[in-house]
Design a protein around this motif. Structure first.
Motif, PDB file in Angstrom:
ATOM      1  N   HIS A  92       0.866  -1.119   0.021  1.00  0.00           N
ATOM      2  CA  HIS A  92      -0.063   0.070  -0.038  1.00  0.00           C
ATOM      3  C   HIS A  92       0.944   1.213   0.127  1.00  0.00           C
ATOM      4  O   HIS A  92       1.514   1.518   0.754  1.00  0.00           O
ATOM      5  CB  HIS A  92      -0.979   0.044   1.164  1.00  0.00           C
ATOM      6  CG  HIS A  92      -1.782   1.090   1.393  1.00  0.00           C
ATOM      7  ND1 HIS A  92      -2.704   1.382   2.239  1.00  0.00           N
ATOM      8  CD2 HIS A  92      -2.438   1.807   0.189  1.00  0.00           C
ATOM      9  CE1 HIS A  92      -3.603   2.298   2.055  1.00  0.00           C
ATOM     10  NE2 HIS A  92      -3.357   2.648   0.762  1.00  0.00           N
ATOM     11  N   ILE A  93       0.851   2.036  -1.081  1.00  0.00           N
ATOM     12  CA  ILE A  93       1.991   2.987  -1.324  1.00  0.00           C
ATOM     13  C   ILE A  93       1.378   4.382  -1.635  1.00  0.00           C
ATOM     14  O   ILE A  93       0.217   4.285  -2.263  1.00  0.00           O
ATOM     15  CB  ILE A  93       3.023   2.582  -2.136  1.00  0.00           C
ATOM     16  CG1 ILE A  93       2.375   2.547  -3.644  1.00  0.00           C
ATOM     17  CG2 ILE A  93       3.927   1.526  -1.893  1.00  0.00           C
ATOM     18  CD1 ILE A  93       3.540   2.510  -4.864  1.00  0.00           C
ATOM     19  N   GLU A  94       1.675   5.463  -1.474  1.00  0.00           N
ATOM     20  CA  GLU A  94       1.514   6.694  -1.950  1.00  0.00           C
ATOM     21  C   GLU A  94       2.654   7.248  -2.836  1.00  0.00           C
ATOM     22  O   GLU A  94       3.773   7.123  -2.496  1.00  0.00           O
ATOM     23  CB  GLU A  94       1.275   7.799  -0.870  1.00  0.00           C
ATOM     24  CG  GLU A  94      -0.002   7.605  -0.127  1.00  0.00           C
ATOM     25  CD  GLU A  94      -0.070   8.529   1.196  1.00  0.00           C
ATOM     26  OE1 GLU A  94       0.922   9.182   1.232  1.00  0.00           O
ATOM     27  OE2 GLU A  94      -1.184   8.706   1.735  1.00  0.00           O
ATOM     28  N   VAL A  95       2.421   7.517  -4.149  1.00  0.00           N
ATOM     29  CA  VAL A  95       3.267   7.967  -5.046  1.00  0.00           C
ATOM     30  C   VAL A  95       3.310   9.373  -5.645  1.00  0.00           C
ATOM     31  O   VAL A  95       2.075   9.659  -5.888  1.00  0.00           O
ATOM     32  CB  VAL A  95       3.598   6.867  -6.051  1.00  0.00           C
ATOM     33  CG1 VAL A  95       2.092   6.749  -6.770  1.00  0.00           C
ATOM     34  CG2 VAL A  95       4.577   7.313  -7.254  1.00  0.00           C
ATOM     35  N   ARG A  96       4.332  10.117  -5.707  1.00  0.00           N
ATOM     36  CA  ARG A  96       4.238  11.483  -6.526  1.00  0.00           C
ATOM     37  C   ARG A  96       5.227  11.599  -7.402  1.00  0.00           C
ATOM     38  O   ARG A  96       6.333  11.178  -7.164  1.00  0.00           O
ATOM     39  CB  ARG A  96       4.432  12.568  -5.295  1.00  0.00           C
ATOM     40  CG  ARG A  96       4.561  13.948  -5.727  1.00  0.00           C
ATOM     41  CD  ARG A  96       4.786  14.855  -4.573  1.00  0.00           C
ATOM     42  NE  ARG A  96       4.955  16.223  -5.085  1.00  0.00           N
ATOM     43  CZ  ARG A  96       3.897  17.137  -5.080  1.00  0.00           C
ATOM     44  NH1 ARG A  96       2.626  16.790  -4.629  1.00  0.00           N
ATOM     45  NH2 ARG A  96       4.347  18.455  -5.402  1.00  0.00           N
ATOM     46  N   CYS A 145       3.037  18.020 -10.926  1.00  0.00           N
ATOM     47  CA  CYS A 145       3.331  16.822 -10.034  1.00  0.00           C
ATOM     48  C   CYS A 145       1.823  16.173 -10.181  1.00  0.00           C
ATOM     49  O   CYS A 145       0.765  16.633 -10.440  1.00  0.00           O
ATOM     50  CB  CYS A 145       3.535  17.076  -8.701  1.00  0.00           C
ATOM     51  SG  CYS A 145       5.306  17.609  -8.590  1.00  0.00           S
ATOM     52  N   GLY A 146       1.716  14.877 -10.290  1.00  0.00           N
ATOM     53  CA  GLY A 146       0.542  13.875 -10.151  1.00  0.00           C
ATOM     54  C   GLY A 146       0.715  12.966  -8.997  1.00  0.00           C
ATOM     55  O   GLY A 146       1.954  12.638  -8.734  1.00  0.00           O
ATOM     56  N   GLU A 147      -0.080  12.736  -8.383  1.00  0.00           N
ATOM     57  CA  GLU A 147      -0.113  11.676  -7.272  1.00  0.00           C
ATOM     58  C   GLU A 147      -1.377  10.747  -7.173  1.00  0.00           C
ATOM     59  O   GLU A 147      -2.111  10.602  -8.105  1.00  0.00           O
ATOM     60  CB  GLU A 147      -0.531  12.520  -5.892  1.00  0.00           C
ATOM     61  CG  GLU A 147       0.484  13.736  -5.672  1.00  0.00           C
ATOM     62  CD  GLU A 147       0.215  14.287  -4.574  1.00  0.00           C
ATOM     63  OE1 GLU A 147      -0.838  14.168  -3.774  1.00  0.00           O
ATOM     64  OE2 GLU A 147       1.222  15.175  -3.907  1.00  0.00           O
ATOM     65  N   ALA A 148      -0.902   9.483  -6.563  1.00  0.00           N
ATOM     66  CA  ALA A 148      -1.881   8.479  -6.631  1.00  0.00           C
ATOM     67  C   ALA A 148      -1.426   7.658  -5.273  1.00  0.00           C
ATOM     68  O   ALA A 148      -0.580   7.550  -4.754  1.00  0.00           O
ATOM     69  CB  ALA A 148      -1.586   7.423  -7.758  1.00  0.00           C
ATOM     70  N   THR A 149      -2.391   6.876  -5.104  1.00  0.00           N
ATOM     71  CA  THR A 149      -2.487   5.918  -3.963  1.00  0.00           C
ATOM     72  C   THR A 149      -2.737   4.388  -4.314  1.00  0.00           C
ATOM     73  O   THR A 149      -3.737   4.338  -5.125  1.00  0.00           O
ATOM     74  CB  THR A 149      -3.628   6.065  -2.610  1.00  0.00           C
ATOM     75  OG1 THR A 149      -3.230   7.573  -2.283  1.00  0.00           O
ATOM     76  CG2 THR A 149      -3.387   5.246  -1.557  1.00  0.00           C
ATOM     77  N   LEU A 150      -1.888   3.673  -4.331  1.00  0.00           N
ATOM     78  CA  LEU A 150      -1.710   2.242  -4.941  1.00  0.00           C
ATOM     79  C   LEU A 150      -1.851   1.162  -3.766  1.00  0.00           C
ATOM     80  O   LEU A 150      -1.002   1.183  -2.972  1.00  0.00           O
ATOM     81  CB  LEU A 150      -0.866   2.119  -5.741  1.00  0.00           C
ATOM     82  CG  LEU A 150      -0.711   3.156  -7.007  1.00  0.00           C
ATOM     83  CD1 LEU A 150       0.572   2.894  -8.055  1.00  0.00           C
ATOM     84  CD2 LEU A 150      -2.043   3.408  -8.014  1.00  0.00           C
ATOM     85  N   SER A 164       8.728  10.396  -5.843  1.00  0.00           N
ATOM     86  CA  SER A 164       8.867  10.066  -4.186  1.00  0.00           C
ATOM     87  C   SER A 164       7.721   8.990  -3.946  1.00  0.00           C
ATOM     88  O   SER A 164       6.371   8.851  -4.498  1.00  0.00           O
ATOM     89  CB  SER A 164       8.317  11.027  -3.446  1.00  0.00           C
ATOM     90  OG  SER A 164       8.236  11.085  -2.176  1.00  0.00           O
ATOM     91  N   VAL A 165       8.037   7.927  -3.299  1.00  0.00           N
ATOM     92  CA  VAL A 165       7.263   6.571  -2.798  1.00  0.00           C
ATOM     93  C   VAL A 165       7.287   6.314  -1.292  1.00  0.00           C
ATOM     94  O   VAL A 165       8.385   6.123  -0.770  1.00  0.00           O
ATOM     95  CB  VAL A 165       7.439   5.410  -3.806  1.00  0.00           C
ATOM     96  CG1 VAL A 165       6.749   4.422  -3.246  1.00  0.00           C
ATOM     97  CG2 VAL A 165       7.596   5.700  -5.065  1.00  0.00           C
ATOM     98  N   ILE A 166       5.985   6.583  -0.727  1.00  0.00           N
ATOM     99  CA  ILE A 166       5.778   6.129   0.815  1.00  0.00           C
ATOM    100  C   ILE A 166       5.099   5.096   0.935  1.00  0.00           C
ATOM    101  O   ILE A 166       4.096   4.831   0.327  1.00  0.00           O
ATOM    102  CB  ILE A 166       5.052   7.537   1.359  1.00  0.00           C
ATOM    103  CG1 ILE A 166       5.884   8.707   1.047  1.00  0.00           C
ATOM    104  CG2 ILE A 166       5.016   7.365   2.857  1.00  0.00           C
ATOM    105  CD1 ILE A 166       7.247   8.814   1.776  1.00  0.00           C
ATOM    106  N   ASP A 167       5.731   4.323   1.652  1.00  0.00           N
ATOM    107  CA  ASP A 167       4.766   3.051   2.271  1.00  0.00           C
ATOM    108  C   ASP A 167       3.729   3.587   3.313  1.00  0.00           C
ATOM    109  O   ASP A 167       4.339   4.057   4.366  1.00  0.00           O
ATOM    110  CB  ASP A 167       5.879   2.246   2.969  1.00  0.00           C
ATOM    111  CG  ASP A 167       5.254   0.711   3.394  1.00  0.00           C
ATOM    112  OD1 ASP A 167       3.845   0.692   3.527  1.00  0.00           O
ATOM    113  OD2 ASP A 167       5.717  -0.240   3.770  1.00  0.00           O
ATOM    114  N   VAL A 168       2.433   3.346   2.894  1.00  0.00           N
ATOM    115  CA  VAL A 168       1.417   3.718   3.758  1.00  0.00           C
ATOM    116  C   VAL A 168       1.510   3.183   5.036  1.00  0.00           C
ATOM    117  O   VAL A 168       1.156   3.883   6.259  1.00  0.00           O
ATOM    118  CB  VAL A 168       0.039   3.839   3.046  1.00  0.00           C
ATOM    119  CG1 VAL A 168      -1.103   4.372   3.922  1.00  0.00           C
ATOM    120  CG2 VAL A 168       0.026   4.462   1.628  1.00  0.00           C
ATOM    121  N   ASP A 169       1.700   2.003   5.088  1.00  0.00           N
ATOM    122  CA  ASP A 169       1.457   1.184   6.432  1.00  0.00           C
ATOM    123  C   ASP A 169       2.573   1.636   7.364  1.00  0.00           C
ATOM    124  O   ASP A 169       2.544   1.690   8.789  1.00  0.00           O
ATOM    125  CB  ASP A 169       1.841  -0.380   6.394  1.00  0.00           C
ATOM    126  CG  ASP A 169       0.495  -1.030   5.186  1.00  0.00           C
ATOM    127  OD1 ASP A 169      -0.515  -0.078   5.541  1.00  0.00           O
ATOM    128  OD2 ASP A 169       0.835  -1.597   4.555  1.00  0.00           O
TER     129      ASP A 169
END
Length: 210
Positions: A84-88, A95-100, A163-168
Protein backbone atom coordinates in the motif's frame (compact mmCIF):
# COMPACT_ATOMS: atom_id res chain seq x y z
CA UNK A 1 5.51 14.19 -31.49
CA UNK A 2 6.33 15.20 -34.97
CA UNK A 3 4.98 13.82 -38.24
CA UNK A 4 4.34 14.85 -41.78
CA UNK A 5 1.90 13.59 -44.33
CA UNK A 6 2.38 12.70 -47.96
CA UNK A 7 0.37 13.53 -51.03
CA UNK A 8 0.24 12.32 -54.58
CA UNK A 9 -0.73 14.38 -57.58
CA UNK A 10 -1.60 13.06 -61.00
CA UNK A 11 -2.18 15.24 -64.04
CA UNK A 12 -4.11 13.90 -66.99
CA UNK A 13 -3.98 15.79 -70.28
CA UNK A 14 -6.76 14.93 -72.70
CA UNK A 15 -6.54 16.36 -76.18
CA UNK A 16 -9.54 14.96 -78.04
CA UNK A 17 -9.71 15.59 -81.74
CA UNK A 18 -12.21 18.21 -82.80
CA UNK A 19 -15.56 17.08 -84.26
CA UNK A 20 -18.67 18.51 -85.85
CA UNK A 21 -22.25 17.61 -85.13
CA UNK A 22 -22.51 15.92 -88.48
CA UNK A 23 -19.33 13.88 -88.05
CA UNK A 24 -20.14 10.21 -88.58
CA UNK A 25 -16.70 8.72 -87.85
CA UNK A 26 -16.34 5.71 -85.55
CA UNK A 27 -17.49 6.33 -81.98
CA UNK A 28 -21.14 6.98 -82.71
CA UNK A 29 -20.88 10.62 -83.71
CA UNK A 30 -20.46 13.52 -81.30
CA UNK A 31 -22.76 11.96 -78.73
CA UNK A 32 -20.74 8.74 -78.80
CA UNK A 33 -17.47 10.58 -78.42
CA UNK A 34 -18.89 12.63 -75.52
CA UNK A 35 -19.79 9.39 -73.75
CA UNK A 36 -16.29 8.03 -74.39
CA UNK A 37 -14.70 11.21 -73.04
CA UNK A 38 -16.87 11.07 -69.91
CA UNK A 39 -15.89 7.43 -69.38
CA UNK A 40 -12.21 8.29 -69.83
CA UNK A 41 -12.50 11.11 -67.30
CA UNK A 42 -14.19 8.77 -64.82
CA UNK A 43 -11.45 6.20 -65.30
CA UNK A 44 -8.81 8.87 -64.72
CA UNK A 45 -10.46 9.95 -61.47
CA UNK A 46 -10.58 6.35 -60.25
CA UNK A 47 -6.90 5.93 -61.10
CA UNK A 48 -6.03 9.12 -59.23
CA UNK A 49 -7.98 7.96 -56.15
CA UNK A 50 -6.22 4.59 -56.24
CA UNK A 51 -2.84 6.32 -56.54
CA UNK A 52 -3.49 8.54 -53.53
CA UNK A 53 -4.94 5.71 -51.43
CA UNK A 54 -2.01 3.46 -52.20
CA UNK A 55 0.69 6.05 -51.55
CA UNK A 56 2.84 4.85 -48.58
CA UNK A 57 3.08 7.31 -45.68
CA UNK A 58 6.48 6.07 -44.55
CA UNK A 59 8.05 3.00 -46.10
CA UNK A 60 4.58 1.55 -46.51
CA UNK A 61 3.73 1.67 -42.79
CA UNK A 62 1.99 4.07 -40.43
CA UNK A 63 2.72 3.19 -36.80
CA UNK A 64 2.17 6.07 -34.37
CA UNK A 65 4.13 6.93 -31.23
CA UNK A 66 3.96 9.37 -28.32
CA UNK A 67 6.50 11.67 -26.71
CA UNK A 68 7.04 10.44 -23.17
CA UNK A 69 9.03 8.77 -20.42
CA UNK A 70 8.77 5.46 -18.59
CA UNK A 71 10.03 5.21 -15.02
CA UNK A 72 10.10 1.73 -13.46
CA UNK A 73 11.75 -0.60 -10.97
CA UNK A 74 11.36 -2.47 -7.68
CA UNK A 75 10.48 -0.45 -4.58
CA UNK A 76 11.78 -2.69 -1.77
CA UNK A 77 8.48 -4.24 -0.61
CA UNK A 78 8.20 -8.04 -0.63
CA UNK A 79 5.78 -9.28 -3.28
CA UNK A 80 4.52 -12.12 -1.06
CA UNK A 81 2.64 -9.58 1.10
CA UNK A 82 0.18 -6.82 0.30
CA UNK A 83 1.58 -3.40 -0.61
CA UNK A 84 0.00 0.00 0.00
CA UNK A 85 1.89 3.05 -1.24
CA UNK A 86 1.54 6.74 -1.97
CA UNK A 87 3.45 7.93 -5.04
CA UNK A 88 4.17 11.40 -6.34
CA UNK A 89 5.77 12.00 -9.74
CA UNK A 90 6.77 15.34 -11.23
CA UNK A 91 7.84 16.68 -14.62
CA UNK A 92 9.51 20.11 -14.40
CA UNK A 93 7.73 20.76 -11.12
CA UNK A 94 4.28 19.74 -12.36
CA UNK A 95 3.19 16.81 -10.21
CA UNK A 96 0.67 14.00 -10.17
CA UNK A 97 -0.17 11.79 -7.20
CA UNK A 98 -1.79 8.40 -6.64
CA UNK A 99 -2.44 5.85 -3.88
CA UNK A 100 -1.90 2.26 -5.00
CA UNK A 101 -2.50 -1.14 -3.41
CA UNK A 102 -1.63 -4.59 -4.69
CA UNK A 103 -2.04 -8.13 -3.37
CA UNK A 104 -0.03 -11.27 -4.15
CA UNK A 105 -1.29 -12.78 -7.39
CA UNK A 106 -2.34 -9.52 -9.02
CA UNK A 107 -1.41 -9.61 -12.71
CA UNK A 108 -0.53 -6.74 -15.09
CA UNK A 109 -2.90 -8.32 -17.63
CA UNK A 110 -5.86 -7.64 -15.34
CA UNK A 111 -5.30 -4.28 -13.60
CA UNK A 112 -7.81 -2.98 -11.09
CA UNK A 113 -8.59 0.53 -9.82
CA UNK A 114 -6.49 -0.19 -6.71
CA UNK A 115 -3.19 -0.99 -8.45
CA UNK A 116 -3.49 1.42 -11.35
CA UNK A 117 -4.23 5.15 -11.55
CA UNK A 118 -3.86 8.21 -13.79
CA UNK A 119 -3.15 11.84 -12.97
CA UNK A 120 -3.49 14.73 -15.43
CA UNK A 121 -1.11 17.67 -15.18
CA UNK A 122 -0.51 20.77 -17.25
CA UNK A 123 1.11 19.51 -20.44
CA UNK A 124 0.51 15.78 -20.05
CA UNK A 125 -0.47 12.95 -17.77
CA UNK A 126 1.07 10.33 -15.49
CA UNK A 127 -0.03 6.69 -15.44
CA UNK A 128 0.85 4.61 -12.36
CA UNK A 129 0.78 0.84 -11.82
CA UNK A 130 2.03 -1.51 -9.08
CA UNK A 131 2.69 -5.17 -9.94
CA UNK A 132 5.01 -8.11 -9.31
CA UNK A 133 6.32 -7.98 -12.88
CA UNK A 134 9.60 -9.89 -12.45
CA UNK A 135 9.21 -12.86 -10.06
CA UNK A 136 13.00 -13.24 -9.82
CA UNK A 137 13.42 -10.11 -7.69
CA UNK A 138 10.56 -10.97 -5.26
CA UNK A 139 9.65 -7.28 -4.88
CA UNK A 140 6.74 -5.15 -5.95
CA UNK A 141 7.58 -3.03 -8.97
CA UNK A 142 6.29 0.44 -9.69
CA UNK A 143 5.78 1.67 -13.25
CA UNK A 144 5.17 5.33 -14.06
CA UNK A 145 4.46 6.45 -17.62
CA UNK A 146 4.48 10.12 -18.56
CA UNK A 147 2.79 11.05 -21.84
CA UNK A 148 3.07 14.60 -23.17
CA UNK A 149 0.13 16.37 -24.80
CA UNK A 150 0.31 16.60 -28.59
CA UNK A 151 1.06 20.35 -28.40
CA UNK A 152 3.75 19.94 -25.72
CA UNK A 153 7.43 19.67 -26.67
CA UNK A 154 9.76 17.59 -24.51
CA UNK A 155 13.29 18.98 -24.37
CA UNK A 156 16.66 17.80 -23.14
CA UNK A 157 17.16 19.13 -19.62
CA UNK A 158 13.66 18.24 -18.42
CA UNK A 159 13.60 17.27 -14.74
CA UNK A 160 11.72 14.26 -13.35
CA UNK A 161 11.32 13.35 -9.70
CA UNK A 162 9.58 10.51 -7.87
CA UNK A 163 8.69 9.97 -4.23
CA UNK A 164 7.18 6.72 -2.88
CA UNK A 165 5.92 6.27 0.70
CA UNK A 166 4.89 3.02 2.37
CA UNK A 167 1.48 3.92 3.79
CA UNK A 168 1.63 1.23 6.50
CA UNK A 169 4.97 2.31 8.00
CA UNK A 170 5.30 5.86 6.60
CA UNK A 171 8.78 4.86 5.42
CA UNK A 172 10.13 6.57 2.33
CA UNK A 173 10.89 3.84 -0.21
CA UNK A 174 12.02 5.93 -3.17
CA UNK A 175 13.12 9.53 -3.54
CA UNK A 176 15.06 10.84 -6.52
CA UNK A 177 15.30 13.69 -8.99
CA UNK A 178 16.94 13.41 -12.39
CA UNK A 179 17.67 15.68 -15.34
CA UNK A 180 17.46 13.72 -18.57
CA UNK A 181 18.11 13.77 -22.30
CA UNK A 182 15.74 12.12 -24.76
CA UNK A 183 16.37 9.86 -27.70
CA UNK A 184 14.43 10.16 -30.93
CA UNK A 185 12.63 7.13 -32.32
CA UNK A 186 11.03 6.62 -35.73
CA UNK A 187 8.90 3.45 -35.56
CA UNK A 188 8.28 3.43 -39.31
CA UNK A 189 11.88 4.07 -40.36
CA UNK A 190 13.71 7.20 -41.42
CA UNK A 191 12.33 9.62 -43.95
CA UNK A 192 10.83 13.11 -44.36
CA UNK A 193 7.29 11.78 -43.93
CA UNK A 194 8.06 9.45 -40.99
CA UNK A 195 6.65 10.08 -37.53
CA UNK A 196 9.26 10.71 -34.83
CA UNK A 197 8.97 10.88 -31.03
CA UNK A 198 11.16 11.86 -28.09
CA UNK A 199 11.30 9.16 -25.41
CA UNK A 200 13.36 8.14 -22.38
CA UNK A 201 13.53 5.33 -19.82
CA UNK A 202 14.47 5.86 -16.18
CA UNK A 203 15.19 3.02 -13.76
CA UNK A 204 14.26 3.56 -10.14
CA UNK A 205 17.35 3.52 -7.91
CA UNK A 206 17.84 0.28 -5.96
CA UNK A 207 15.74 0.37 -2.77
CA UNK A 208 18.80 -0.67 -0.71
CA UNK A 209 20.45 2.60 -1.73
CA UNK A 210 17.72 4.68 -0.14
Amino acid sequence: MKGTGTSATAILNIDPSSSRRGDTRAGGGWRGRAVLRAAAAGTALLALAALIAGCPLCNGTDVGCEDGVQISGPIGLAANASAHIEVRACWNGRCGEATLSSDPGDLPSSPSPTNGANADIDGGRFGFSLFDVDPTNAQWELSIDFSADVDTELEDGDVYSVSVIDVDTQRELVSFERTISYREIQPNGEGPSCTSCNVANIKLPPPAAQ
